[in-house]
Design an enzyme around this catalytic site. Structure first.
Site: not given
Length: 171
Positions: A133-137
């Site tokens: 779940i790409p919260c780094h984006r």
């Protein structure tokens, strides 16, 4: 509740993977705060869900357009957070999204009149499954790299891995 765990060695450090035996329930970098509260974990490498998560992570770090089925994730019972995670899950490799853009999507989906980007930030900060779940984006509207539970240095490295330049962001 019994938690099964294993590890994945990434270029950015050890990632702990957690499962209830069927679903992926967590993916945290080794120094993540949530790992300190997990005293009932049993190391178990051979779960199918762990093999799928490791395949995803291998593909991600080798830039092979990884895919992970969203229905193989078990998140908390917070409907608001899960709605935010669903938007993050749809954010493609290399794509950036702001807290405000997430809020606008939720306003449209939920037919609400207003929503605070701070509420979005709170939900993003509780993401239990890093990278998949790409919260780094998620970045600030001004290009700032606001908090990342794995550390800002990892967030920047993940974004560089996805084709961005450090000069694009406010550090």
């Amino acid at each position: 509740m019994l938690i099964f765990s294993t590890y994945f060695q990434s270029p950015l450090g050890l990632i702990h993977l957690n499962s209830d035996g069927k679903f992926l329930t967590g993916a945290y970098f080794q120094d993540h705060e949530n790992l300190k509260n997990q005293s009932t974990t049993v190391f178990k490498e051979d779960l199918k869900i762990f093999q799928e998560a490791k395949t995803f992570l291998n593909d991600y770090f080798q830039k092979r357009n990884p895919h992970f089925a969203q229905d193989k994730l078990k998140l908390d019972d917070n409907a608001f957070r899960n709605a935010v995670y669903a938007i993050l899950f749809e954010t493609s490799f290399g794509e950036l999204i702001t807290y405000g853009q997430i809020a606008k999507r939720l306003l449209s989906i939920k037919h609400l009149k207003n929503m605070s980007p701070q509420a979005i930030g709170n939900a993003v900060s509780h993401n239990p499954i890093s990278i998949i779940i790409p919260c780094h984006r998620v970045i600030g509207v001004d290009g700032s790299l606001n908090g990342y539970s794995g550390g800002i240095f990892r967030k920047l490295e993940l974004l560089k891995h996805e084709g961005h330049q450090e000069s694009e962001f406010l550090l």
